[in-house]
Design a protein around this motif. Structure first.
Motif, PDB file in Angstrom:
ATOM      1  N   TRP A 416      38.784  45.107  44.774  1.00  0.00           N
ATOM      2  CA  TRP A 416      38.824  43.814  45.749  1.00  0.00           C
ATOM      3  C   TRP A 416      39.798  43.941  46.729  1.00  0.00           C
ATOM      4  CZ3 TRP A 416      42.288  39.556  45.844  1.00  0.00           C
ATOM      5  CH2 TRP A 416      41.776  38.418  46.618  1.00  0.00           C
ATOM      6  N   ARG A 417      41.092  44.134  46.306  1.00  0.00           N
ATOM      7  CA  ARG A 417      42.120  44.118  47.337  1.00  0.00           C
ATOM      8  C   ARG A 417      41.987  45.349  48.489  1.00  0.00           C
ATOM      9  NH1 ARG A 417      47.722  43.622  43.789  1.00  0.00           N
ATOM     10  NH2 ARG A 417      47.345  41.390  43.536  1.00  0.00           N
ATOM     11  N   THR A 418      41.326  46.496  48.050  1.00  0.00           N
ATOM     12  CA  THR A 418      40.949  47.390  48.980  1.00  0.00           C
ATOM     13  C   THR A 418      40.052  47.177  49.867  1.00  0.00           C
ATOM     14  OG1 THR A 418      41.675  49.129  47.422  1.00  0.00           O
ATOM     15  CG2 THR A 418      40.370  49.924  49.105  1.00  0.00           C
TER      16      THR A 418
END
Length: 419
Positions: A416-418
């Motif tokens: 999700w962060r990526t």
């Protein structure tokens, strides 16, 4: 010539002695097997009401005959079976004569199936319904021998020969302590009939069944006859005392007694070091009782200290109430004497108005003295017993599931962060 005759006579005498030696043990063995053979007496209601046509489109009598033929074909060879009738011979209106109308149609003994079927085929619905007198005679039919004894009563109506209450007759039979069981089958779904037949069966530890079809009747009677052939443990009649000092000494086994309302009965059991006493008691409510009653079984030392107890309560919905206890005696000196444990059975039953209080209620006491567990872990394992391995497996599965879930969660957050 004389010598030849003497020789012949001697040889004959020798053969006669050998034959006698072979025959006598064989006869003795046969007599012993006969004495231990299970016995069943089928008691059939042949009163006038058996003409009614409400079982599979035919009469009740026709259904009974068909069922009996099937039962006779399936009776095990080792069972000694007899057939008794009630209401089969007197068609008149004289009550005194009608209430004596019970007869042995086929004697209790080795079964000749053809002869028994021929006797059943002659039956015609005739007279009264003397259930009480028939039960008394059936108990006499089964006298003698050490095998199991079972009466199977098939009726479509209540007893018509009061005041000889068939339920009281059943209690008298049970009070003799001869291990006789009465099973009852009702051919009509009638409340009053059900109550009477249930009471008869419960007084001796038997069963009541309502049947409305021919195949059901045959199946149930076959089941009861087969049950008689199964090895059974016959309770030993014993009489509890009013104090531990006077109580009978019991060993491992099954015992039967009678206990009056609110009475206490004492028994004694010796327990060696390292042994465990397991005891249970059942009291049958074989008559109409007031609700809210209980049974208490206590293990007490000879000095009056209670060791352990078992208790149970009822509210009028059960016919038998049971409880039990366990007492493991710790290991000690091998030379230590046996400990006398006093078993006290107490009840809080009370009879309904107008109900007879004698004889006492049937009591069945089971005593088992076995080798005790080697350690406390064997007894309880902290309440888990053999469930430890399951608990360990659940912990391991939970740990692995937690690791996998944590890794998946971290991976999803990283994705999700990526993005």
């Amino acid at each position: 010539m004389i010598r030849t005759q003497r020789l012949a006579a001697g040889v004959c005498a020798l053969f006669a002695a050998l034959a006698a030696g072979i025959a006598v043990p064989g006869e003795a063995a046969a007599d012993e097997m006969s004495a231990r053979a299970p016995k069943v007496d089928l008691v059939l209601d042949v009163s006038g009401s058996m003409r009614t046509k409400d079982i599979d489109g035919g009469t009740r009598m026709a259904a009974a005959k068909q069922a009996f033929n099937e039962v006779l074909d399936a009776t095990p060879e080792e069972v000694q079976l007899g057939i008794r009738t009630l209401g089969a011979n007197y068609p008149g209106d004289d009550r005194k004569t009608g209430c004596k109308d019970t007869a042995q149609l086929y004697p209790v003994g080795p079964l000749d199936r053809t002869e028994a079927k021929t006797a059943v085929a002659t039956l015609q619905p005739t007279g009264w319904t003397p259930i009480g007198p028939a039960l008394l005679k059936a108990a006499d039919d089964l006298e003698g021998g050490t095998g199991s004894k079972r009466i199977v009563l098939i009726s479509d109506g209540e007893d018509t020969c009061a005041p000889l209450d068939p339920c009281e007759v059943a209690r008298e039979i049970a009070a003799k302590g001869i291990g006789m069981t009465i099973d009852t089958l009702g051919l009509v779904p009638n409340t009053k009939l059900r109550r009477q037949l249930s009471c008869i069966a419960e007084a001796t530890g038997g069963t009541y069944t309502s049947v409305e079809h021919t195949d059901e009747l045959a199946d149930k009677v076959n089941q009861l006859v087969d049950r008689a052939a199964d090895p059974v443990v016959t309770p030993v009649a014993v009489e509890g005392a009013s104090s531990c000092e006077k109580a009978p000494a019991l060993k491992s086994g099954l015992y039967t007694d009678r206990e009056e309302f609110g009475q206490q009965r004492w028994y004694r059991v010796d327990v060696e070091p390292g042994q465990e006493l397991r005891a249970s008691v059942s009291v049958a409510a074989d008559r109409v009782m007031n609700p809210d009653y209980g049974v208490l079984l206590r293990a007490i030392t000879t000095h009056g200290r209670e060791i352990v107890r078992g208790e149970a309560a009822g509210n009028g919905r059960t016919d038998v109430i049971s409880t039990g206890l366990r007492y493991p005696r710790p290991d000690g000196d091998d030379d230590a004497p046996a400990e006398t444990v006093c078993l006290l059975v107490t009840n809080s039953f009370s009879a309904a108005s107008g109900v007879k209080t004698t004889p006492g209620m049937p009591v069945e006491l089971t005593v088992d003295v076995v080798d005790g567990p080697s350690s406390a872990d064997d007894v309880a394992s902290f309440g888990l017993g053999r469930g430890w391995w399951l608990l360990g497996l659940l912990v391991l599965v939970g740990f692995l599931a937690g690791l996998i879930w944590g890794w998946l969660s971290r991976w999803r957050v990283a994705v999700w962060r990526t993005n």
